[in-house]
Design a protein around this motif. Structure first.
Motif, short mmCIF file in Angstrom:
data_model
loop_
_atom_site.label_atom_id
_atom_site.label_comp_id
_atom_site.label_asym_id
_atom_site.label_seq_id
_atom_site.Cartn_x
_atom_site.Cartn_y
_atom_site.Cartn_z
N UNK A 107 0.52 -1.13 -0.03
CA UNK A 107 0.28 0.08 -0.01
C UNK A 107 0.70 1.86 -0.36
N UNK A 108 -0.19 1.92 -0.76
CA UNK A 108 1.20 3.60 -0.46
C UNK A 108 0.15 4.47 0.45
N UNK A 109 0.69 5.41 0.80
CA UNK A 109 -0.41 5.81 1.83
C UNK A 109 -0.46 7.24 1.46
N UNK A 110 -0.38 7.59 -0.11
CA UNK A 110 -1.02 8.76 -1.13
C UNK A 110 -1.93 8.35 -0.81
N UNK A 111 -2.27 7.32 -1.71
CA UNK A 111 -3.19 6.81 -2.85
C UNK A 111 -3.81 5.84 -1.45
N UNK A 112 -3.51 5.28 -0.42
CA UNK A 112 -4.34 4.73 0.45
C UNK A 112 -5.19 5.58 1.00
N UNK A 113 -4.72 7.00 1.22
CA UNK A 113 -5.68 8.08 1.62
C UNK A 113 -6.82 8.26 0.61
#
Length: 254
Positions: A107-113
């Motif tokens: 998971x990538x933090x920006x995409x998950x947010x």
């Protein structure tokens, strides 16, 4: 994002967190920006020229081709291991483009947010305020840092604006859902932070008005409107938008 075995953070410190082990930090500034672009463009890949322009936005060095190979080597060394799939390195050159392949559990933090906020907006519209708050507050927490603060350039600035806008939307929804849940102190805190980050953003000021009104502080809610009106008049020479004025009139009638 908490269910992923592997988490890539691009906001704040650039790190890879794998299976609860200590985060692996990428120290090279040039490798950080290259890694970030390769992560966010992993579906289509990134051309050599695009990557070079991102690493050296003010102009390419004379030996940029060899310098870029060195940067890519640092990124490859960083991702080999935590991101490696069976059968080869996760960072490959393919059809003139660099492609970074992630494991399925990454998971990538920006995409998950961004995904969390899409779900949070739907939940809030459906009246599931507790779910909306959990998702929005989680997005706020994961977007606390800055995106590559040591870098500038067209691509970095565009992503930074994307992060900043997402953070503001998360703060606003966290405030509104807190108000709906009766957590007025948290609602005011989220709204205040949104206003502090974007003092001309009327939606943030409306959240502040809503938070104070929900807490029964009508005078503070009206004062929040007056502060916005003065800021807009003094700094931009404009009046609040019709939606904000309507919220103010509703407060007067309350």
């Amino acid at each position: 994002m908490g269910d992923s075995a592997l988490l890539i953070r691009l906001v704040g410190l650039v790190t890879i967190e794998h299976d609860g082990t200590a985060p692996q930090h990428l120290s090279s500034a040039q490798a950080q920006v290259a890694f970030a672009r390769l992560i966010l463009e992993r579906t289509s890949g990134t051309s050599r020229d695009q990557l070079a322009d991102t690493v050296w936005p003010e102009g390419l060095p004379d030996t940029w081709a060899s310098a870029l190979r060195s940067v890519v080597s640092r990124v490859r060394a960083y991702v080999t291991g935590p991101l490696q799939k069976p059968g080869g390195t996760p960072l490959i050159a393919q059809s003139g483009r660099y492609v970074l392949r992630l494991p399925d559990d990454a998971a990538v933090d920006l995409e998950a947010a961004e995904a969390a906020m899409t779900e949070a907006r739907t939940a809030f519209a459906d009246g599931a305020h507790a779910v909306a708050h959990q998702l929005a507050a989680g997005a706020v927490s994961n977007l606390r840092g800055s995106f590559l603060p040591a870098h500038e350039g067209e691509w970095v600035n565009a992503v930074r604006e994307r992060v900043d806008e997402l953070r503001l939307m998360s703060l606003e929804l966290a405030s509104l859902s807190s108000s709906a849940l009766g957590a007025e102190h948290h609602a005011v805190r989220y709204a205040d932070e949104a206003v502090r980050r974007a003092p001309f953003r009327e939606s943030a000021h409306r959240c502040r008005m809503t938070a104070h009104a929900a807490a029964g502080n009508r005078a503070d809610a009206l004062r929040a409107y007056q502060q916005l009106r003065e800021v807009l008049a003094d700094e931009l020479g404009i009046d609040p938008a019709a939606e904000t004025q309507a919220a103010y009139l509703e407060l007067l009638r309350a």
